[in-house]
Write a protein that holds these residues in place. Structure first.
Motif, PDB file in Angstrom:
ATOM      1  N   UNK A  66      93.782-117.071  48.310  1.00 37.03           N
ATOM      2  CA  UNK A  66      93.527-118.365  47.601  1.00 37.03           C
ATOM      3  C   UNK A  66      94.467-118.267  46.265  1.00 37.03           C
ATOM      4  N   UNK A  67      94.803-117.150  45.962  1.00 42.81           N
ATOM      5  CA  UNK A  67      95.574-117.063  44.751  1.00 42.81           C
ATOM      6  C   UNK A  67      96.883-117.348  45.127  1.00 42.81           C
ATOM      7  N   UNK A  68      97.317-116.928  46.376  1.00 42.01           N
ATOM      8  CA  UNK A  68      98.690-117.154  46.935  1.00 42.01           C
ATOM      9  C   UNK A  68      98.886-118.675  47.242  1.00 42.01           C
ATOM     10  N   UNK A  69      97.822-119.377  47.640  1.00 42.28           N
ATOM     11  CA  UNK A  69      97.776-120.566  47.973  1.00 42.28           C
ATOM     12  C   UNK A  69      97.873-121.594  46.670  1.00 42.28           C
ATOM     13  N   UNK A  70      97.102-121.193  45.531  1.00 36.44           N
ATOM     14  CA  UNK A  70      97.403-121.788  44.435  1.00 36.44           C
ATOM     15  C   UNK A  70      98.610-121.715  43.768  1.00 36.44           C
ATOM     16  N   UNK A  74      89.648-115.686  38.986  1.00 36.28           N
ATOM     17  CA  UNK A  74      88.833-116.766  37.846  1.00 36.28           C
ATOM     18  C   UNK A  74      89.936-117.140  36.836  1.00 36.28           C
ATOM     19  N   UNK A  75      90.665-116.072  36.309  1.00 38.80           N
ATOM     20  CA  UNK A  75      91.553-116.222  35.212  1.00 38.80           C
ATOM     21  C   UNK A  75      92.784-117.190  35.506  1.00 38.80           C
ATOM     22  N   UNK A  76      93.495-116.978  36.802  1.00 33.90           N
ATOM     23  CA  UNK A  76      94.505-117.746  37.486  1.00 33.90           C
ATOM     24  C   UNK A  76      94.034-119.085  37.186  1.00 33.90           C
ATOM     25  N   UNK A  77      92.860-119.463  37.784  1.00 39.22           N
ATOM     26  CA  UNK A  77      92.558-120.800  37.896  1.00 39.22           C
ATOM     27  C   UNK A  77      92.388-121.513  36.375  1.00 39.22           C
ATOM     28  N   UNK A  78      91.509-120.841  35.481  1.00 42.27           N
ATOM     29  CA  UNK A  78      91.466-120.832  34.261  1.00 42.27           C
ATOM     30  C   UNK A  78      92.682-121.304  33.500  1.00 42.27           C
ATOM     31  N   UNK A  79      93.833-120.526  33.888  1.00 43.09           N
ATOM     32  CA  UNK A  79      94.890-120.961  33.004  1.00 43.09           C
ATOM     33  C   UNK A  79      95.685-121.911  33.742  1.00 43.09           C
ATOM     34  N   UNK A  80      95.602-122.337  34.523  1.00 46.87           N
ATOM     35  CA  UNK A  80      96.618-123.408  35.170  1.00 46.87           C
ATOM     36  C   UNK A  80      96.955-124.646  34.448  1.00 46.87           C
ATOM     37  N   UNK A  81      95.941-124.920  33.327  1.00 45.57           N
ATOM     38  CA  UNK A  81      96.481-126.149  32.437  1.00 45.57           C
ATOM     39  C   UNK A  81      97.305-125.682  31.086  1.00 45.57           C
ATOM     40  N   UNK A  82      97.641-124.360  30.967  1.00 51.74           N
ATOM     41  CA  UNK A  82      98.188-123.836  29.765  1.00 51.74           C
ATOM     42  C   UNK A  82      99.464-124.088  30.084  1.00 51.74           C
ATOM     43  N   UNK A  83     100.259-124.547  28.854  1.00 58.12           N
ATOM     44  CA  UNK A  83     101.618-124.571  28.545  1.00 58.12           C
ATOM     45  C   UNK A  83     102.051-123.352  28.235  1.00 58.12           C
ATOM     46  N   UNK A  88     103.977-127.730  33.430  1.00 53.16           N
ATOM     47  CA  UNK A  88     103.142-126.788  34.090  1.00 53.16           C
ATOM     48  C   UNK A  88     103.488-125.239  33.577  1.00 53.16           C
ATOM     49  N   UNK A  89     102.428-124.131  33.729  1.00 48.94           N
ATOM     50  CA  UNK A  89     102.547-123.047  33.353  1.00 48.94           C
ATOM     51  C   UNK A  89     103.867-122.388  34.189  1.00 48.94           C
ATOM     52  N   UNK A  90     104.474-121.509  33.691  1.00 53.44           N
ATOM     53  CA  UNK A  90     105.654-120.601  34.244  1.00 53.44           C
ATOM     54  C   UNK A  90     104.833-119.351  34.690  1.00 53.44           C
ATOM     55  N   UNK A  91     104.676-119.187  35.989  1.00 49.57           N
ATOM     56  CA  UNK A  91     104.234-117.870  36.583  1.00 49.57           C
ATOM     57  C   UNK A  91     105.184-116.401  36.903  1.00 49.57           C
ATOM     58  N   UNK A 106      95.899-108.566  29.999  1.00 52.16           N
ATOM     59  CA  UNK A 106      95.480-108.419  28.440  1.00 52.16           C
ATOM     60  C   UNK A 106      94.256-109.393  28.196  1.00 52.16           C
ATOM     61  N   UNK A 107      94.313-110.491  29.015  1.00 50.16           N
ATOM     62  CA  UNK A 107      93.367-111.562  28.906  1.00 50.16           C
ATOM     63  C   UNK A 107      92.080-111.053  29.406  1.00 50.16           C
ATOM     64  N   UNK A 108      92.267-110.400  30.643  1.00 51.93           N
ATOM     65  CA  UNK A 108      91.088-109.802  31.252  1.00 51.93           C
ATOM     66  C   UNK A 108      90.386-108.905  30.630  1.00 51.93           C
ATOM     67  N   UNK A 109      91.355-107.980  29.883  1.00 54.11           N
ATOM     68  CA  UNK A 109      90.799-106.751  29.187  1.00 54.11           C
ATOM     69  C   UNK A 109      89.983-107.600  27.754  1.00 54.11           C
ATOM     70  N   UNK A 110      90.405-108.455  27.092  1.00 56.94           N
ATOM     71  CA  UNK A 110      89.598-109.363  26.275  1.00 56.94           C
ATOM     72  C   UNK A 110      88.446-109.720  26.535  1.00 56.94           C
ATOM     73  N   UNK A 111      88.177-110.494  27.786  1.00 59.13           N
ATOM     74  CA  UNK A 111      87.056-111.012  28.236  1.00 59.13           C
ATOM     75  C   UNK A 111      85.962-109.837  28.645  1.00 59.13           C
ATOM     76  N   UNK A 112      86.437-108.945  29.054  1.00 63.48           N
ATOM     77  CA  UNK A 112      85.574-107.821  29.595  1.00 63.48           C
ATOM     78  C   UNK A 112      85.328-106.714  28.650  1.00 63.48           C
TER      79      UNK A 112
END
Length: 166
Positions: free
Chosen positions: A85-89, A62-71, A2-5, A34-40
């Motif tokens: 919702x972010x804290x719960x995630x 949105x990005x937090x949930x998108x990245x949940x499967x990234x190693x 799983x990702x490390x946050x 930086x990810x958000x800056x690239x998207x936007x």
């Protein structure tokens, strides 16, 4: 794996420590801002100016949930814990590190930073209030708290490594 946050107040060193840990573990590092800056296709400060903080916080979720499967190691923005919702995630993940240090140390790093909208728009006292309000939110969303006061980047990384589950 799983990702490390990494979560924590702005200026605590999430990006710097994340990059170093990424080198040690041979993992990519994704900086959410930086990810958000690239998207936007615009800087965070411009997103705040043009669309407001609420819009930006929705993007973060949105990005937090998108990245949940990234190693990968994912370094979050300081306000990611503002939404429940972010804290719960984050609570559902084993490897969420709250990096923290004293406010005085943070203020030395942040004072005059023109790229952080919340620094530009607030006094030291208001930022201290924000720091104190967010601290329990970081604790709520993390699995481990690491204090970075008076430690080198390598010392912090070595404190984190034993907690990493492969």
């Amino acid at each position: 794996m799983k990702p490390i946050f990494f979560i924590g107040f702005m200026g605590v060193g999430k990006t710097t420590i994340g990059k170093r840990l990424g080198g040690v573990l041979d993992l990519p590092v994704i900086d959410m801002d930086q990810y958000i800056e690239r998207i936007e296709k615009k800087a965070i400060k411009d997103i705040f100016l043009q669309h407001g903080e609420s819009y930006f916080r929705d993007l973060e979720t949105k990005v937090l949930f998108e990245l949940q499967s990234e190693e990968a190691i994912i370094t979050t923005g300081g306000g990611v814990v503002e939404k429940k919702a972010n804290r719960d995630f984050l609570k559902q993940n084993d490897s969420v590190f709250h990096l923290t240090c004293t406010f005085d140390a943070l203020w030395e790093r942040l004072e005059g930073d023109e790229n952080r909208p919340l620094v530009q728009n607030n006094s030291m006292d208001k930022l201290l209030g924000l720091f104190e309000r967010r601290f329990p939110l970081y604790e709520e969303g993390s699995s481990v708290t690491i204090h970075t006061d008076h430690k080198s980047v390598d010392d912090v990384v070595q404190a984190i490594v034993p907690y990493i589950k492969s």
